[in-house]
Design a protein around this motif. Structure first.
Motif, PDB file in Angstrom:
ATOM      1  N   SER A  21       0.731  -1.169  -0.078  1.00 49.89           N
ATOM      2  CA  SER A  21      -0.196  -0.027  -0.017  1.00 49.89           C
ATOM      3  C   SER A  21       1.213   1.505   0.072  1.00 49.89           C
ATOM      4  O   SER A  21       1.277   1.822   0.776  1.00 49.89           O
ATOM      5  CB  SER A  21      -1.094  -0.042   1.242  1.00 49.89           C
ATOM      6  N   ARG A  22       0.917   2.243  -1.375  1.00 48.82           N
ATOM      7  CA  ARG A  22       2.197   3.093  -1.161  1.00 48.82           C
ATOM      8  C   ARG A  22       1.180   4.598  -1.741  1.00 48.82           C
ATOM      9  O   ARG A  22       0.609   4.915  -2.080  1.00 48.82           O
ATOM     10  CB  ARG A  22       2.929   2.482  -2.492  1.00 48.82           C
ATOM     11  N   LEU A  23       2.243   5.774  -1.115  1.00 47.57           N
ATOM     12  CA  LEU A  23       1.333   6.450  -1.289  1.00 47.57           C
ATOM     13  C   LEU A  23       2.706   7.349  -1.978  1.00 47.57           C
ATOM     14  O   LEU A  23       4.321   7.489  -1.487  1.00 47.57           O
ATOM     15  CB  LEU A  23       1.335   7.792   0.260  1.00 47.57           C
ATOM     16  N   LEU A  24       2.866   7.984  -3.001  1.00 42.31           N
ATOM     17  CA  LEU A  24       3.757   8.932  -4.091  1.00 42.31           C
ATOM     18  C   LEU A  24       3.833  10.228  -3.494  1.00 42.31           C
ATOM     19  O   LEU A  24       2.440  11.078  -3.303  1.00 42.31           O
ATOM     20  CB  LEU A  24       3.169   9.417  -5.563  1.00 42.31           C
ATOM     21  N   VAL A  25       4.200  10.868  -3.178  1.00 43.94           N
ATOM     22  CA  VAL A  25       4.693  11.948  -2.535  1.00 43.94           C
ATOM     23  C   VAL A  25       5.665  12.936  -3.552  1.00 43.94           C
ATOM     24  O   VAL A  25       6.668  12.817  -3.860  1.00 43.94           O
ATOM     25  CB  VAL A  25       5.919  12.267  -1.531  1.00 43.94           C
ATOM     26  N   ASP A  26       4.297  13.824  -4.098  1.00 47.06           N
ATOM     27  CA  ASP A  26       5.356  14.328  -5.815  1.00 47.06           C
ATOM     28  C   ASP A  26       5.729  13.437  -6.482  1.00 47.06           C
ATOM     29  O   ASP A  26       5.324  12.755  -6.249  1.00 47.06           O
ATOM     30  CB  ASP A  26       6.413  14.997  -5.536  1.00 47.06           C
ATOM     31  N   HIS A  52       6.464  19.269  -9.283  1.00 42.30           N
ATOM     32  CA  HIS A  52       5.723  19.101  -8.048  1.00 42.30           C
ATOM     33  C   HIS A  52       4.941  17.632  -8.790  1.00 42.30           C
ATOM     34  O   HIS A  52       4.579  16.678  -8.208  1.00 42.30           O
ATOM     35  CB  HIS A  52       6.203  19.174  -7.014  1.00 42.30           C
ATOM     36  N   ALA A  53       3.876  18.510  -9.384  1.00 43.67           N
ATOM     37  CA  ALA A  53       2.565  18.325  -9.437  1.00 43.67           C
ATOM     38  C   ALA A  53       2.445  18.011 -11.224  1.00 43.67           C
ATOM     39  O   ALA A  53       1.397  17.938 -11.836  1.00 43.67           O
ATOM     40  CB  ALA A  53       1.168  19.035  -8.818  1.00 43.67           C
ATOM     41  N   GLY A  54       3.235  17.889 -12.159  1.00 41.50           N
ATOM     42  CA  GLY A  54       3.106  17.759 -13.620  1.00 41.50           C
ATOM     43  C   GLY A  54       2.569  16.528 -14.409  1.00 41.50           C
ATOM     44  O   GLY A  54       1.532  16.924 -15.080  1.00 41.50           O
ATOM     45  N   LEU A  55       2.594  15.484 -13.415  1.00 44.13           N
ATOM     46  CA  LEU A  55       2.090  14.260 -13.552  1.00 44.13           C
ATOM     47  C   LEU A  55       1.001  14.137 -13.501  1.00 44.13           C
ATOM     48  O   LEU A  55       0.077  13.242 -13.610  1.00 44.13           O
ATOM     49  CB  LEU A  55       2.900  13.448 -13.441  1.00 44.13           C
ATOM     50  N   ASP A  89      -7.292  26.108  -5.009  1.00 48.15           N
ATOM     51  CA  ASP A  89      -6.882  27.137  -5.589  1.00 48.15           C
ATOM     52  C   ASP A  89      -5.222  27.507  -5.549  1.00 48.15           C
ATOM     53  O   ASP A  89      -5.431  28.248  -7.628  1.00 48.15           O
ATOM     54  CB  ASP A  89      -6.794  28.792  -5.056  1.00 48.15           C
ATOM     55  N   ALA A  90      -4.604  26.950  -5.578  1.00 49.79           N
ATOM     56  CA  ALA A  90      -3.348  26.793  -6.389  1.00 49.79           C
ATOM     57  C   ALA A  90      -3.414  25.699  -7.595  1.00 49.79           C
ATOM     58  O   ALA A  90      -2.519  26.345  -8.812  1.00 49.79           O
ATOM     59  CB  ALA A  90      -2.253  26.605  -5.045  1.00 49.79           C
ATOM     60  N   ILE A  91      -3.961  25.002  -8.059  1.00 52.95           N
ATOM     61  CA  ILE A  91      -3.494  24.158  -9.049  1.00 52.95           C
ATOM     62  C   ILE A  91      -4.587  24.430 -10.195  1.00 52.95           C
ATOM     63  O   ILE A  91      -3.534  24.834 -10.559  1.00 52.95           O
ATOM     64  CB  ILE A  91      -5.155  23.152  -8.490  1.00 52.95           C
ATOM     65  N   PRO A  92      -5.381  25.503 -10.519  1.00 57.35           N
ATOM     66  CA  PRO A  92      -5.411  25.983 -11.924  1.00 57.35           C
ATOM     67  C   PRO A  92      -4.537  27.600 -11.541  1.00 57.35           C
ATOM     68  O   PRO A  92      -3.988  27.334 -13.060  1.00 57.35           O
ATOM     69  CB  PRO A  92      -6.869  26.930 -11.445  1.00 57.35           C
ATOM     70  N   LEU A  93      -3.706  27.693 -11.292  1.00 55.90           N
ATOM     71  CA  LEU A  93      -2.147  28.795 -11.520  1.00 55.90           C
ATOM     72  C   LEU A  93      -1.670  28.059 -12.347  1.00 55.90           C
ATOM     73  O   LEU A  93      -0.315  28.254 -13.022  1.00 55.90           O
ATOM     74  CB  LEU A  93      -2.486  29.318 -10.286  1.00 55.90           C
ATOM     75  N   ASP A 105       5.291  21.533 -22.578  1.00 53.95           N
ATOM     76  CA  ASP A 105       6.193  20.484 -21.565  1.00 53.95           C
ATOM     77  C   ASP A 105       4.507  19.203 -21.860  1.00 53.95           C
ATOM     78  O   ASP A 105       4.924  18.805 -20.990  1.00 53.95           O
ATOM     79  CB  ASP A 105       5.455  21.318 -21.130  1.00 53.95           C
ATOM     80  N   ARG A 106       4.012  19.626 -22.468  1.00 54.52           N
ATOM     81  CA  ARG A 106       3.062  18.396 -22.924  1.00 54.52           C
ATOM     82  C   ARG A 106       1.781  18.855 -21.463  1.00 54.52           C
ATOM     83  O   ARG A 106       1.264  17.455 -20.861  1.00 54.52           O
ATOM     84  CB  ARG A 106       3.312  17.716 -23.221  1.00 54.52           C
ATOM     85  N   TYR A 107       1.958  19.285 -20.736  1.00 56.90           N
ATOM     86  CA  TYR A 107       1.061  19.476 -19.115  1.00 56.90           C
ATOM     87  C   TYR A 107      -0.641  19.067 -20.222  1.00 56.90           C
ATOM     88  O   TYR A 107      -1.067  19.904 -20.165  1.00 56.90           O
ATOM     89  CB  TYR A 107       1.266  20.776 -18.458  1.00 56.90           C
ATOM     90  N   VAL A 108      -1.137  18.222 -19.045  1.00 56.75           N
ATOM     91  CA  VAL A 108      -2.177  18.412 -19.231  1.00 56.75           C
ATOM     92  C   VAL A 108      -3.289  18.332 -17.556  1.00 56.75           C
ATOM     93  O   VAL A 108      -2.570  17.943 -16.672  1.00 56.75           O
ATOM     94  CB  VAL A 108      -2.191  16.688 -18.898  1.00 56.75           C
ATOM     95  N   GLU A 109      -3.536  19.533 -18.112  1.00 58.72           N
ATOM     96  CA  GLU A 109      -4.752  20.376 -17.529  1.00 58.72           C
ATOM     97  C   GLU A 109      -4.879  19.863 -16.260  1.00 58.72           C
ATOM     98  O   GLU A 109      -5.449  18.718 -16.863  1.00 58.72           O
ATOM     99  CB  GLU A 109      -5.110  21.254 -17.688  1.00 58.72           C
ATOM    100  N   ILE A 110      -5.094  19.823 -15.197  1.00 63.26           N
ATOM    101  CA  ILE A 110      -5.901  19.053 -13.811  1.00 63.26           C
ATOM    102  C   ILE A 110      -7.842  19.924 -13.489  1.00 63.26           C
ATOM    103  O   ILE A 110      -7.650  20.985 -13.310  1.00 63.26           O
ATOM    104  CB  ILE A 110      -4.920  19.179 -12.603  1.00 63.26           C
ATOM    105  N   THR A 111      -7.862  18.382 -13.782  1.00 62.44           N
ATOM    106  CA  THR A 111      -9.295  18.568 -13.713  1.00 62.44           C
ATOM    107  C   THR A 111      -9.575  18.238 -12.329  1.00 62.44           C
ATOM    108  O   THR A 111      -8.740  17.391 -11.033  1.00 62.44           O
ATOM    109  CB  THR A 111     -10.388  18.028 -14.167  1.00 62.44           C
ATOM    110  N   PRO A 112     -10.738  18.863 -11.338  1.00 67.21           N
ATOM    111  CA  PRO A 112     -10.840  18.470 -10.088  1.00 67.21           C
ATOM    112  C   PRO A 112     -11.720  17.133  -9.755  1.00 67.21           C
ATOM    113  O   PRO A 112     -11.662  16.582  -8.596  1.00 67.21           O
ATOM    114  CB  PRO A 112     -12.810  19.632  -9.989  1.00 67.21           C
ATOM    115  N   HIS A 113     -11.967  16.773 -10.605  1.00 63.19           N
ATOM    116  CA  HIS A 113     -12.418  15.262 -10.810  1.00 63.19           C
ATOM    117  C   HIS A 113     -11.627  14.306 -10.944  1.00 63.19           C
ATOM    118  O   HIS A 113     -10.239  14.262 -10.998  1.00 63.19           O
ATOM    119  CB  HIS A 113     -13.556  14.468 -12.550  1.00 63.19           C
TER     120      HIS A 113
END
Length: 201
Positions: free
Chosen positions: A23-28, A64-67, A86-90, A99-107
């Motif tokens: 059971s694992r947690l990925l930090v960053d 840190h959160a690009g993926l 509030d920081a996520i959409p920024l 960068d091929r960044y896929v925008e983070i959605t709330p879902h």
């Protein structure tokens, strides 16, 4: 159950897998567009993607959160503290098309308060909590385990934060709460109080 910690990082950034058995947690969570590298590193280090229960970003900067959204598409929920919402959409404002960044959605995001973190972590066998650790940015958080291990993201090293009273206050709080060993996002693991002039993310 004993906790194990491995580093699956790349591109000068550490990504930590904290495990209680399988059971694992990925930090960053990795740079955008690098899911193949992350998967390969997880497999090489014996931490299959399918065993990661949550992914936690210490803060929402691109290394840190690009993926995050790509990991969600692989079935891994994104664990978000309420101060981070509030920081996520920024984050997209700091990216380029290359960068091929896929925008983070709330879902698929699991939003909790700091007070709820210990109970959630206990459900996956990890004894500890998530704490608010401003000093690099206001929405930074750290994973603090009961054994004294603390995953601090880009919190400036204490010895170099003489002009950053917010960071100094955060380090004092971590010491009071029992932190003894630092797992930073950049640079080597070190005991609490040891100085390291590592890279900044």
């Amino acid at each position: 159950m004993s906790i194990s910690i491995i580093n699956v990082g790349y591109r000068s950034t550490n990504y930590w897998v904290v495990s209680a058995g399988a059971s694992r947690l990925l930090v960053d969570i990795g740079w955008p567009g690098t899911l193949g590298i992350m998967k390969a590193n997880l497999k090489r280090m014996g931490a299959p993607l399918a065993e990661i229960r949550y992914a936690l970003a210490t803060h929402y900067h691109i290394d840190h959160a690009g993926l995050a959204e790509e990991m969600k598409a692989e079935g891994i929920p994104l664990l978000v503290l309420d101060v981070q919402v509030d920081a996520i959409p920024l984050m997209k404002t700091w990216t380029k098309p290359t960068d091929r960044y896929v925008e983070i959605t709330p879902h698929g995001n699991v939003v909790i308060s700091f007070g709820e973190s210990r109970r959630l972590l206990s459900q996956i066998g990890i004894a500890g909590e998530i704490v608010h650790t401003p000093g690099h940015s206001d929405h930074c958080v750290s994973l603090l385990l009961d054994d004294g291990s603390v995953f601090t993201g880009d919190l400036p090293p204490e010895g170099y934060a003489f002009d950053n009273p917010v960071a100094l206050g955060t380090w004092q709080m971590l010491r009071r709460r029992g932190a003894t060993r630092i797992y930073p996002a950049h640079g080597p693991v070190r005991p609490m109080g040891e100085t390291f002039a590592g890279g900044k993310g």
